[in-house]
Scaffold this active site. Structure first.
Site, PDB file in Angstrom:
ATOM      1  N   LYS A  19       8.499  38.121  23.067  1.00  0.00           N
ATOM      2  CA  LYS A  19       7.315  38.581  22.285  1.00  0.00           C
ATOM      3  C   LYS A  19       6.975  39.950  22.289  1.00  0.00           C
ATOM      4  O   LYS A  19       6.464  40.888  21.291  1.00  0.00           O
ATOM      5  CB  LYS A  19       6.055  37.740  22.633  1.00  0.00           C
ATOM      6  CG  LYS A  19       4.801  37.931  22.117  1.00  0.00           C
ATOM      7  CD  LYS A  19       3.512  37.701  23.036  1.00  0.00           C
ATOM      8  CE  LYS A  19       2.157  37.806  22.586  1.00  0.00           C
ATOM      9  NZ  LYS A  19       1.879  37.246  21.155  1.00  0.00           N
ATOM     10  N   ASN A 120       3.676  21.511  18.098  1.00  0.00           N
ATOM     11  CA  ASN A 120       2.885  22.792  17.544  1.00  0.00           C
ATOM     12  C   ASN A 120       3.824  24.050  17.180  1.00  0.00           C
ATOM     13  O   ASN A 120       3.294  24.873  17.063  1.00  0.00           O
ATOM     14  CB  ASN A 120       2.081  22.993  19.000  1.00  0.00           C
ATOM     15  CG  ASN A 120       1.233  24.238  18.373  1.00  0.00           C
ATOM     16  OD1 ASN A 120       0.782  24.509  17.292  1.00  0.00           O
ATOM     17  ND2 ASN A 120       0.566  24.928  19.515  1.00  0.00           N
ATOM     18  N   ASP A 498      -7.980  31.495  23.821  1.00  0.00           N
ATOM     19  CA  ASP A 498      -7.243  30.529  23.115  1.00  0.00           C
ATOM     20  C   ASP A 498      -8.361  29.317  22.910  1.00  0.00           C
ATOM     21  O   ASP A 498      -9.107  28.923  23.625  1.00  0.00           O
ATOM     22  CB  ASP A 498      -6.140  29.974  23.812  1.00  0.00           C
ATOM     23  CG  ASP A 498      -5.300  28.847  23.075  1.00  0.00           C
ATOM     24  OD1 ASP A 498      -4.534  29.242  22.503  1.00  0.00           O
ATOM     25  OD2 ASP A 498      -5.522  27.582  23.571  1.00  0.00           O
ATOM     26  N   CYS A 653      -5.583  23.469   9.331  1.00  0.00           N
ATOM     27  CA  CYS A 653      -4.657  24.584   8.825  1.00  0.00           C
ATOM     28  C   CYS A 653      -3.385  24.071   8.089  1.00  0.00           C
ATOM     29  O   CYS A 653      -2.364  24.799   8.031  1.00  0.00           O
ATOM     30  CB  CYS A 653      -3.981  25.181  10.366  1.00  0.00           C
ATOM     31  SG  CYS A 653      -4.881  25.791  11.400  1.00  0.00           S
ATOM     32  N   HIS A 704      -1.499  34.876   8.203  1.00  0.00           N
ATOM     33  CA  HIS A 704      -0.621  34.906   9.068  1.00  0.00           C
ATOM     34  C   HIS A 704       0.323  36.274   9.297  1.00  0.00           C
ATOM     35  O   HIS A 704       1.043  36.730   9.883  1.00  0.00           O
ATOM     36  CB  HIS A 704       0.452  33.657   9.229  1.00  0.00           C
ATOM     37  CG  HIS A 704      -0.012  32.302   9.386  1.00  0.00           C
ATOM     38  ND1 HIS A 704      -0.476  31.358   8.585  1.00  0.00           N
ATOM     39  CD2 HIS A 704      -0.158  32.003  10.808  1.00  0.00           C
ATOM     40  CE1 HIS A 704      -0.774  30.698   9.243  1.00  0.00           C
ATOM     41  NE2 HIS A 704      -0.651  30.620  10.516  1.00  0.00           N
TER      42      HIS A 704
HETATM   43  N1  GLN Z   1     -11.636  28.532  14.928  1.00  0.00           N
HETATM   44  C1  GLN Z   1     -10.452  28.809  15.180  1.00  0.00           C
HETATM   45  C2  GLN Z   1     -10.059  30.350  15.128  1.00  0.00           C
HETATM   46  O1  GLN Z   1     -10.561  30.669  14.138  1.00  0.00           O
HETATM   47  C3  GLN Z   1      -9.701  28.065  14.329  1.00  0.00           C
HETATM   48  C4  GLN Z   1      -8.301  28.235  14.642  1.00  0.00           C
HETATM   49  C5  GLN Z   1      -7.368  27.616  14.117  1.00  0.00           C
HETATM   50  O2  GLN Z   1      -7.423  26.366  13.267  1.00  0.00           O
HETATM   51  N2  GLN Z   1      -6.059  27.272  14.448  1.00  0.00           N
HETATM   52  O3  GLN Z   1      -9.346  31.053  15.574  1.00  0.00           O
HETATM   53 ZN    ZN Z   2      -6.630  26.917  11.240  1.00  0.00          ZN
END
Ligand code: GLN
Ligand code: ZN
Length: 764
Positions: A19, A120, A498, A653, A704
């Site tokens: 990373k 994930n 996180d 998401c 992203h």
């Molecule tokens: N509330 C979270 C953020 O904005 C949602 C993140 C997500 O859905 N992965 O970071």
């Molecule tokens: Zn999201």
């Protein structure tokens, strides 16, 4: 002798070295040569760890700078034209597909990513054209890395994503209509060439991942296995022997697709131990069974007794020569090593095994069944002791939690009134314009934020100093949102490391680690907390920050929570209690938090459930419905404790709801924000078909990537959305939270987004 095999090793290194190296390269701080040198060093290290552990079959080509499917997209010449026209060098072209590229006059968005299985991990989706052709590059990575290992004295088993799975994962590019599986004949020669080159380089076997076999497959895809593997079989000794590899589910519904007389078949016996009998009976009479008995997805020590029993029963059916002991899947989904966890309570640490420890487990089990238990007696005894200690530990049981669970009533799952009543009351309070704009929660996690958090964790600043810093960040976020003229604000989540870990650290029943990072996508890693016992909330978790944010904001401020299913899915769950029980415990804890937020004056509360879909059992049917039932109940249990005038949001998401839309509707959230900018707007059709009455904010731009969407682009997107959604239903927001972005691009993108919303507001 029974061999031991590892299906894949985590790529990041002990200290997330990959990373750090990739991000330094992206930021222009280091050269490409430096990045590639780090990558090579990591690969060598990882091979050596496995060799030293005594693993017989060590994978190569499991490594990737960003994603292994993306590597194949590039190596097979399946790069969409928009990435090739600007003559980026191969590494930059690769990253352009992974994360978009907006530099030096080049402006391309990334390819779509997808959590293809129920983990994930995000895979990059091959994106194909109607007139797609494939061509193997001159130095395919699989061959290069095989040779690299060989030079280091390690004979590896290269890993490839199999052709049927590669195509099943693929999609037609925007504006194209090809059904990817129809491209099989064009694709197979590339595999033939690649396999031949691997053989010439000295590879005796190849792990060919055909995990799509665990799904309910369209007939055409299922039928594609036979000709594919007949073709490979016809190549005889020209190519390596193939280990047909499946994981994350069972394959008993697709037995006829298992290639006859293939060299070996791998199955996941952690997830579906019951498939052993059926699969062992269905494979060819010489085929080897690779028994995945060491969990590649979780952090618990393998129960040696149980694993050895499973392997022994395979040996009974097939004989020692026809069984391999393996990890259930790639170890990509586990952290690097337990050795880095200096702060972990030793009682609990004794229950865990991460990647470096799991490779030892695989070797130990193989030795136990080859040479007999006496050959590893000490290891077996120590293992039995750990198993027993965990089962009887006080840390796993909380009678109060169990008592509360037993008292949950039907009414605890329902809001006071129907949506129509609720929304009228909410509107009275919030007074929002048409096409309200908002963001999903997080704002850029800047260096400064990380620095202060680090100082606080190390005790270099006091809690009061840290709280002050967070308040200043919230002040700044509010000011920025004032300037942007957004309608519903967020506090920006600066205090959160996180979205799950933050809650894990504030709940009893959890433990957390310092270095147990797992790759989520590209250079993004997460450090899932670990559920070790019954869960409860000792004190409010987010009220302080939300209350402060409300106090400094003129506009409605959203409270922000991570939902019970996501907390569960993005943690390492217990494997000794059903997941529904863990979700219910989380839901009760969150319910108290939601009610406390409301009491503190927070009128809009968002409970994110982005992980709801990835928890879906991969096949439809009873198991899937049972999951949806407890998942929806957990969400409702956590959210319905509020008054009608409090607006409940949720966020996902993704927007591919077709398979389980009834569950999304059953959540009864007042507003849903979903990812949509990289998906087809057509997906919004499910809301129309089911006359979905509540509000929806389909993401209007991708988060992203650092790329800034133009105002026009966003307008076009909204126009498309309006073909499916009513103006009074539509919210305008980005795809997801903005924590991984920089402020500059965030502001510029949001300016364009707000302007686009205002344009439609004026129009309607
Ligand atoms: N509330 C979270 C953020 O904005 C949602 C993140 C997500 O859905 N992965 O970071
Ligand atoms: Zn999201």
């Amino acid at each position: 002798m029974v061999q031991s095999a590892v299906l894949g090793f985590p790529r990041q290194g002990k200290l997330r070295d990959l990373k750090k190296a990739t991000e330094a390269y992206w930021a222009g701080k280091t050269s490409q040569a430096e990045l590639l040198a780090t990558a090579k060093e990591l690969r060598l290290n990882h091979w050596k760890i496995q060799k030293d552990a005594g693993v017989d079959i060590i994978p190569s080509n499991d490594f990737a700078l960003y994603d292994h499917v993306l590597t194949q997209i590039q190596d097979f010449g399946a790069v969409p034209e928009r990435y090739t026209t600007s003559n980026l060098d191969p590494v930059d072209e690769y990253f352009a597909m992974g994360r978009g590229h907006q530099k030096g006059g080049v402006d391309v968005p990334s390819l779509e990513m997808v959590k293809w299985f129920d983990s994930n991990y995000h895979y990059v989706k091959p994106t194909l054209q109607d007139n797609q052709t494939f061509k193997l590059v001159s130095n395919p990575k699989a061959v290069v890395e095989f040779k690299e290992a060989k030079e280091a004295g390690i004979n590896t088993r290269p890993v490839l994503v199999g052709p049927v799975t590669f195509l099943h994962l693929a999609k037609a590019d925007r504006g194209q209509s090809v059904n990817p599986i129809d491209l099989l004949e064009k694709l197979l020669p590339v595999y033939e060439q690649l396999l031949t080159q691997l053989k010439e380089a000295g590879a005796e076997t190849v792990q060919i991942d055909e995990a799509s076999l665990v799904f309910d497959l369209p007939a055409k895809v299922k039928a594609a296995y036979k000709p594919t593997y007949e073709k490979f079989a016809s190549l005889g000794d020209k190519i390596p022997k193939l280990v047909f590899t499946t994981y994350f589910g069972d394959i008993v519904h697709n037995l006829e697709a298992i290639p006859k007389d293939i060299y070996a078949v791998h199955i996941d016996l952690v997830r579906n131990p019951e498939q052993l009998e059926t699969v062992a009976g269905a494979i060819g009479s010489k085929t080897i069974l690779s028994a995945g008995v060491v969990d590649g997805r979780n952090i618990w020590k393998t129960n040696f007794k149980r694993a050895i029993e499973t392997v022994e029963s395979a040996i009974q059916k097939l004989g020692k020569e026809r069984v391999i002991v393996a990890t259930s899947s790639s170890l990509l989904h586990t952290p690097h090593t337990l050795a880095s966890e200096e702060k972990l309570d030793p009682e609990i640490a004794d229950w865990f095994a991460f990647a470096c420890e799991k490779v030892v487990e695989v070797a130990t089990i193989a030795k136990a069944v080859t040479e007999g238990p006496a050959s590893v007696r000490e290891a077996l005894e120590a293992n039995a002791k750990s198993m027993n200690a965990r089962a009887t530990s006080k840390r796993t049981n909380n009678p109060q939690v169990k008592d509360r669970q037993s008292k949950i009533a039907e009414s605890d799952y329902n809001r006071k009134s129907e949506f129509s009543t609720r929304i009228a009351q909410q509107q009275k309070k919030l007074n929002l314009p048409l096409f309200p704009t908002t963001t999903i929660g997080s704002f850029p996690q800047t260096k400064e934020i990380r620095l202060q958090r680090n100082k606080f964790t190390k005790g270099e600043i006091t809690e009061a100093q840290y709280d002050k810093f967070i308040e200043q960040e919230i002040d700044m976020n509010v000011k920025i949102q004032d300037e942007l003229d957004l309608d519903v604000y967020v506090h920006g989540e600066p205090e959160r490391n996180d979205m799950v870990q933050y809650f894990g650290e504030r709940l009893d029943g959890y433990t957390f680690t310092t270095h147990a990072w797992v790759q989520s996508y590209g250079s993004r890693c997460v450090r899932p907390p670990i559920i070790v016992g019954d869960i409860s909330r000792p004190a409010p978790m987010t009220v302080k920050e939300s209350k402060y944010a409300v106090s400094v904001s003129k506009k409605p401020m959203k409270g922000m929570l991570t939902g019970p299913v996501t907390c569960l899915r993005w943690s390492f769950p217990r494997d000794d209690v059903h997941q529904s029980v863990q979700a219910e415990q989380l839901a009760l804890a969150l319910r108290d938090e939601v009610v406390d937020l409301e009491k503190a004056g927070v009128d809009v509360i968002q409970v994110d459930e982005p992980a709801l879909r990835e928890g879906l059992p991969l096949r439809s049917g009873k198991e899937r419905e049972a999951y949806l039932d407890w998942a929806v109940k957990a969400f409702r249990l956590s959210t319905v404790g509020v008054e009608d005038s409090t607006q409940i949001h949720s966020h996902f998401c993704y927007s591919e709801f077709q398979d389980f839309f009834h569950a999304i509707a059953a959540l009864d959230a007042d507003v849903l924000s979903i990812e949509n900018s990289k998906s087809d707007a057509k997906l919004l059709g499910v809301f129309v078909d089911s006359a979905y009455p509540r509000h929806i904010g389909p993401g209007v731009y991708d988060i992203h990537s650092p790329r800034i969407p133009s105002e026009q682009e966003i307008k076009d997107r909204i126009e498309e959305m309006l073909q499916y959604l009513k103006p009074e239903q539509l919210w305008i927001d980005p795809d997801c939270g903005l924590k991984t972005r920089q402020w500059k691009e965030t502001k510029e993108a949001l300016v364009n987004m707000v302007n686009a919303a205002k344009f439609f507001r004026a129009k309607y």
